[in-house]
Design an enzyme around this catalytic site. Sequence first.
Site, PDB file in Angstrom:
ATOM      1  N   ARG A 105     -30.839   2.569  37.057  1.00 51.45           N
ATOM      2  CA  ARG A 105     -30.895   1.555  36.001  1.00 51.45           C
ATOM      3  C   ARG A 105     -32.338   1.232  35.709  1.00 51.45           C
ATOM      4  O   ARG A 105     -33.085   0.848  36.614  1.00 51.45           O
ATOM      5  CB  ARG A 105     -30.224   0.261  36.487  1.00 51.45           C
ATOM      6  CG  ARG A 105     -28.744   0.306  36.489  1.00 51.45           C
ATOM      7  CD  ARG A 105     -28.148  -1.072  36.402  1.00 51.45           C
ATOM      8  NE  ARG A 105     -28.580  -1.996  37.452  1.00 51.45           N
ATOM      9  CZ  ARG A 105     -28.174  -3.250  37.520  1.00 51.45           C
ATOM     10  NH1 ARG A 105     -27.353  -3.719  36.612  1.00 51.45           N
ATOM     11  NH2 ARG A 105     -28.561  -4.034  38.493  1.00 51.45           N
ATOM     12  N   THR A 109     -34.449  -2.588  30.742  1.00 47.13           N
ATOM     13  CA  THR A 109     -33.388  -2.475  29.725  1.00 47.13           C
ATOM     14  C   THR A 109     -31.994  -2.495  30.346  1.00 47.13           C
ATOM     15  O   THR A 109     -31.001  -2.683  29.638  1.00 47.13           O
ATOM     16  CB  THR A 109     -33.518  -1.150  28.948  1.00 47.13           C
ATOM     17  OG1 THR A 109     -33.301  -0.065  29.872  1.00 47.13           O
ATOM     18  CG2 THR A 109     -34.892  -1.023  28.314  1.00 47.13           C
ATOM     19  N   ASP A 201     -27.658  -5.640  46.256  1.00 45.82           N
ATOM     20  CA  ASP A 201     -27.798  -4.247  45.821  1.00 45.82           C
ATOM     21  C   ASP A 201     -27.082  -3.346  46.831  1.00 45.82           C
ATOM     22  O   ASP A 201     -27.478  -3.259  47.994  1.00 45.82           O
ATOM     23  CB  ASP A 201     -29.288  -3.890  45.740  1.00 45.82           C
ATOM     24  CG  ASP A 201     -29.481  -2.491  45.179  1.00 45.82           C
ATOM     25  OD1 ASP A 201     -30.098  -2.372  44.105  1.00 45.82           O
ATOM     26  OD2 ASP A 201     -29.022  -1.514  45.806  1.00 45.82           O
ATOM     27  N   ASP A 204     -29.259  -0.701  48.580  1.00 44.83           N
ATOM     28  CA  ASP A 204     -30.162  -1.304  49.567  1.00 44.83           C
ATOM     29  C   ASP A 204     -29.398  -1.763  50.807  1.00 44.83           C
ATOM     30  O   ASP A 204     -29.859  -1.595  51.942  1.00 44.83           O
ATOM     31  CB  ASP A 204     -30.905  -2.496  48.957  1.00 44.83           C
ATOM     32  CG  ASP A 204     -32.014  -2.059  48.003  1.00 44.83           C
ATOM     33  OD1 ASP A 204     -32.389  -0.865  48.044  1.00 44.83           O
ATOM     34  OD2 ASP A 204     -32.491  -2.905  47.221  1.00 44.83           O
TER      35      ASP A 204
HETATM   36  N1  URA Z   1     -25.693  -2.805  41.438  1.00 43.08           N
HETATM   37  C1  URA Z   1     -25.664  -3.332  42.664  1.00 43.08           C
HETATM   38  O1  URA Z   1     -25.892  -2.646  43.657  1.00 43.08           O
HETATM   39  N2  URA Z   1     -25.393  -4.661  42.778  1.00 43.08           N
HETATM   40  C2  URA Z   1     -25.137  -5.445  41.723  1.00 43.08           C
HETATM   41  O2  URA Z   1     -24.867  -6.634  41.902  1.00 43.08           O
HETATM   42  C3  URA Z   1     -25.166  -4.866  40.435  1.00 43.08           C
HETATM   43  C4  URA Z   1     -25.455  -3.541  40.324  1.00 43.08           C
END
Ligand code: URA
Length: 210
Positions: A105, A109, A201, A204
Amino acid sequence: MTSPVTVIDHPLVLHKLSLMRDKTTPSAVFRKLLNEISLLLAYEVLRDLPLTTRTIETPIESMDAPFLAGKKLCLVSILRAGNGLLSGMMDLVPSARVGHIGLYRDAKTLKAVEYYLKLPDEIESRPVILVDPMLATGNSVSAAIDRLKEAGAKDIRFMCLLSAPEGVEALTAKHPDVPIFTAAIDSHLNDHGYIVPGLGDAGDRMFGTK
Ligand code: URA
């Protein structure tokens, strides 16, 4: 038309998901829980796979026994977090073909940028299960489905762990033919595109990066 969204809110799934949401859960436990949940989600996602029968001999007598019919399944993971759902599914369906789509991502944007694509052959005649734990804006999943359709895939299902209402709406508008399977639909997306309350995330959390 039946709803394209199935919320798999089995108590075991919800319990494991709550453990994953907890920010004190370490990466190793997070990965293990994601792997376990993938098996429970897959059970529902694959419920309507077609069967055929073959005659076999049990120790007692012969019978027409059910076996999976048709071409081997295709599992496709959106890198990198999709791999957390992929490994359990590969254990469950060891004969499945596996594809990978690398998308990230753009932080500004929130649009999907592709950096890798490798798909199995004859994808047009295989049921395709696309996996990614988080359905946030829906941009990455939509872009992945665009690539799968360009490659000829016709029967695509999307399996994730957590969704935002915004992502569900965007994806069903763009790809109404793709059923969505998710364990929960949370409240909303924040300004950074994270699901609230969410789990942070997913990549992560899985790999201990920041
Ligand atoms: N991607 C993720 O890993 N967590 C989110 O909250 C949104 C997108």
